[in-house]
Write a protein that holds these residues in place. Sequence first.
Motif, PDB file in Angstrom:
ATOM      1  N   ASP A  88       0.852  -1.188   0.000  1.00 28.39           N
ATOM      2  CA  ASP A  88       0.000   0.000   0.000  1.00 28.39           C
ATOM      3  C   ASP A  88       0.891   1.242   0.000  1.00 28.39           C
ATOM      4  OD1 ASP A  88      -1.820   2.004   0.330  1.00 28.39           O
ATOM      5  OD2 ASP A  88      -2.494   1.396   2.331  1.00 28.39           O
ATOM      6  N   HIS A  89       0.933   1.944  -1.126  1.00 32.89           N
ATOM      7  CA  HIS A  89       1.806   3.117  -1.248  1.00 32.89           C
ATOM      8  C   HIS A  89       1.282   4.314  -0.458  1.00 32.89           C
ATOM      9  CE1 HIS A  89       4.502   1.211  -4.072  1.00 32.89           C
ATOM     10  NE2 HIS A  89       3.458   0.793  -4.769  1.00 32.89           N
ATOM     11  N   ASN A  90       0.071   4.201   0.060  1.00 32.48           N
ATOM     12  CA  ASN A  90      -0.474   5.267   0.914  1.00 32.48           C
ATOM     13  C   ASN A  90      -0.184   5.023   2.393  1.00 32.48           C
ATOM     14  OD1 ASN A  90      -1.671   6.762  -1.225  1.00 32.48           O
ATOM     15  ND2 ASN A  90      -3.344   5.269  -1.304  1.00 32.48           N
ATOM     16  N   ASN A  91       0.449   3.903   2.685  1.00 29.34           N
ATOM     17  CA  ASN A  91       0.838   3.618   4.061  1.00 29.34           C
ATOM     18  C   ASN A  91       1.791   4.704   4.556  1.00 29.34           C
ATOM     19  OD1 ASN A  91       3.120   2.334   5.873  1.00 29.34           O
ATOM     20  ND2 ASN A  91       1.254   1.145   6.252  1.00 29.34           N
ATOM     21  N   PRO A  92       1.575   5.249   5.770  1.00 26.46           N
ATOM     22  CA  PRO A  92       2.415   6.358   6.257  1.00 26.46           C
ATOM     23  C   PRO A  92       3.911   6.036   6.248  1.00 26.46           C
ATOM     24  CG  PRO A  92       0.484   6.103   7.647  1.00 26.46           C
ATOM     25  CD  PRO A  92       0.485   4.937   6.709  1.00 26.46           C
ATOM     26  N   GLU A  93       4.286   4.825   6.617  1.00 26.96           N
ATOM     27  CA  GLU A  93       5.703   4.456   6.637  1.00 26.96           C
ATOM     28  C   GLU A  93       6.273   4.426   5.225  1.00 26.96           C
ATOM     29  OE1 GLU A  93       8.064   1.560   9.503  1.00 26.96           O
ATOM     30  OE2 GLU A  93       6.833   0.441   8.065  1.00 26.96           O
ATOM     31  N   ARG A  94       5.490   3.886   4.297  1.00 25.31           N
ATOM     32  CA  ARG A  94       5.926   3.854   2.901  1.00 25.31           C
ATOM     33  C   ARG A  94       6.042   5.277   2.342  1.00 25.31           C
ATOM     34  NH1 ARG A  94       8.875   2.843  -1.343  1.00 25.31           N
ATOM     35  NH2 ARG A  94       7.750   2.626  -3.298  1.00 25.31           N
ATOM     36  N   GLN A  95       5.119   6.132   2.711  1.00 22.05           N
ATOM     37  CA  GLN A  95       5.162   7.514   2.235  1.00 22.05           C
ATOM     38  C   GLN A  95       6.387   8.238   2.781  1.00 22.05           C
ATOM     39  OE1 GLN A  95       2.950   8.855  -0.138  1.00 22.05           O
ATOM     40  NE2 GLN A  95       4.688  10.254  -0.166  1.00 22.05           N
ATOM     41  N   ARG A  96       6.729   7.980   4.054  1.00 22.33           N
ATOM     42  CA  ARG A  96       7.941   8.589   4.619  1.00 22.33           C
ATOM     43  C   ARG A  96       9.188   8.124   3.873  1.00 22.33           C
ATOM     44  NH1 ARG A  96       5.374   7.664   9.622  1.00 22.33           N
ATOM     45  NH2 ARG A  96       6.556   5.729   9.923  1.00 22.33           N
ATOM     46  N   ASP A  97       9.216   6.844   3.562  1.00 23.66           N
ATOM     47  CA  ASP A  97      10.358   6.323   2.805  1.00 23.66           C
ATOM     48  C   ASP A  97      10.469   7.015   1.445  1.00 23.66           C
ATOM     49  OD1 ASP A  97      10.986   4.601   4.832  1.00 23.66           O
ATOM     50  OD2 ASP A  97      10.178   2.798   3.865  1.00 23.66           O
ATOM     51  N   ARG A  98       9.346   7.190   0.794  1.00 26.28           N
ATOM     52  CA  ARG A  98       9.372   7.822  -0.531  1.00 26.28           C
ATOM     53  C   ARG A  98       9.781   9.289  -0.438  1.00 26.28           C
ATOM     54  NH1 ARG A  98       4.264   6.015  -4.128  1.00 26.28           N
ATOM     55  NH2 ARG A  98       5.715   6.562  -5.775  1.00 26.28           N
ATOM     56  N   ASP A  99       9.343   9.981   0.608  1.00 26.81           N
ATOM     57  CA  ASP A  99       9.727  11.380   0.802  1.00 26.81           C
ATOM     58  C   ASP A  99      11.234  11.487   1.036  1.00 26.81           C
ATOM     59  OD1 ASP A  99       7.112  12.140   0.509  1.00 26.81           O
ATOM     60  OD2 ASP A  99       6.713  12.361   2.657  1.00 26.81           O
ATOM     61  N   ARG A 100      11.768  10.586   1.879  1.00 29.58           N
ATOM     62  CA  ARG A 100      13.211  10.601   2.136  1.00 29.58           C
ATOM     63  C   ARG A 100      13.994  10.196   0.896  1.00 29.58           C
ATOM     64  NH1 ARG A 100      12.823   7.544   7.985  1.00 29.58           N
ATOM     65  NH2 ARG A 100      12.360   9.382   9.273  1.00 29.58           N
ATOM     66  N   GLN A 101      13.428   9.287   0.133  1.00 30.13           N
ATOM     67  CA  GLN A 101      14.063   8.883  -1.119  1.00 30.13           C
ATOM     68  C   GLN A 101      14.161  10.079  -2.076  1.00 30.13           C
ATOM     69  OE1 GLN A 101      11.669   6.320  -3.635  1.00 30.13           O
ATOM     70  NE2 GLN A 101      13.465   5.081  -4.147  1.00 30.13           N
ATOM     71  N   ALA A 102      13.068  10.830  -2.184  1.00 30.57           N
ATOM     72  CA  ALA A 102      13.076  12.019  -3.044  1.00 30.57           C
ATOM     73  C   ALA A 102      14.081  13.055  -2.543  1.00 30.57           C
ATOM     74  CB  ALA A 102      11.678  12.622  -3.105  1.00 30.57           C
ATOM     75  N   ALA A 103      14.178  13.204  -1.220  1.00 29.29           N
ATOM     76  CA  ALA A 103      15.123  14.154  -0.649  1.00 29.29           C
ATOM     77  C   ALA A 103      16.564  13.738  -0.938  1.00 29.29           C
ATOM     78  CB  ALA A 103      14.899  14.284   0.852  1.00 29.29           C
ATOM     79  N   ALA A 104      16.843  12.434  -0.854  1.00 32.17           N
ATOM     80  CA  ALA A 104      18.191  11.943  -1.138  1.00 32.17           C
ATOM     81  C   ALA A 104      18.565  12.185  -2.596  1.00 32.17           C
ATOM     82  CB  ALA A 104      18.283  10.455  -0.811  1.00 32.17           C
ATOM     83  N   LEU A 105      17.629  11.937  -3.506  1.00 35.63           N
ATOM     84  CA  LEU A 105      17.884  12.170  -4.924  1.00 35.63           C
ATOM     85  C   LEU A 105      18.085  13.656  -5.205  1.00 35.63           C
ATOM     86  CD1 LEU A 105      15.301   9.704  -6.512  1.00 35.63           C
ATOM     87  CD2 LEU A 105      17.787   9.436  -6.415  1.00 35.63           C
TER      88      LEU A 105
END
Length: 316
Positions: A88-105
């Motif tokens: 579930d890509h709307n899961n809060p933990e998954r969303q945090r990972d994606r936000d941090r991933q975008a920040a790293a990139l």
Amino acid sequence: MSELVGVLKAAGESTRLRLLALLADGDHSVKDLTEILDQSQPRVSRHLKLLADAGLIQRHAEGAWAYYGLAPHGHGAELARWLVARIDHNNPERQRDRDRQAAALAAQQALATAYFAKVAESWDLLKTLHVPEEAVEAALLEALRDRVVDLLVDLGTGTGRMLELLAPVYKRAIGVDSSREMLAVARSRLAAAGLNQAQVRLGDIAALDSAIGLADVVVIHQVLHYFDDPGRMLGQARRLLKSGGEILIVDFAPHALEFLRSEHAHRRLGLSQEQMTGWAEAAGLHVQSMREFPSKNMDGGLTVCLWRLSDRAKTE
């Protein structure tokens, strides 16, 4: 049966599922993954080893770094993609990972942009220090000999050298780069050469604007080693390619010169034939040919490769 149970055990843990989801988005270094997950390096490395041993992901060592991505083939690869598709890509933990991933990139992009701004004026001279430019440029012209293409797109155009070199083979060309300083040099260069049929645009080559149009030829010259995940970049380039078109890639063969990473913003220490074949297949492309140009520096210079990738539909 026991092998399958081992694979399922390797995947059946929350952090390892998060890792699979992140790696489904593209290759990442261990450093990136520790920052995104906010976990220690030993812990992340242990999870990665379990996933790799089970065939769910693959590891590629590059000097002092290692990159990980989903396994391209096998039962582990199939299971990894099946699992990721059900997260579930709307899961809060998954969303945090994606936000941090975008920040790293974004942080990596900022470092590269700052580097290019610093070296813009001396870029062509810098390249001559470790690249046999004359031989490579002759090979590029030979690859497009007797052709006149409607549109050529040069991704990461830098100072516009490829647009200048390949002017005899195109009716129109567009160079894309994320560095304003590089583009200022390119515009000056094209104007001095009277190349009105070539334009340059500011843009993110990792998220290309489809308004550029469909190209007969896409050139990616000394660009892919600045990306953690060259395969994603190649997939972007494929979106711009006409049916039957081709992509010309110039980049380094694998090497161990760590100073290029620490001092010159390189993310990958060269690209192997095996990697290029895998990335091409994933993007719906076929490696038509590859040529190597070894350095004349006897003290351990760099080998440069020229790959020609064609639209897979053209070969089938």
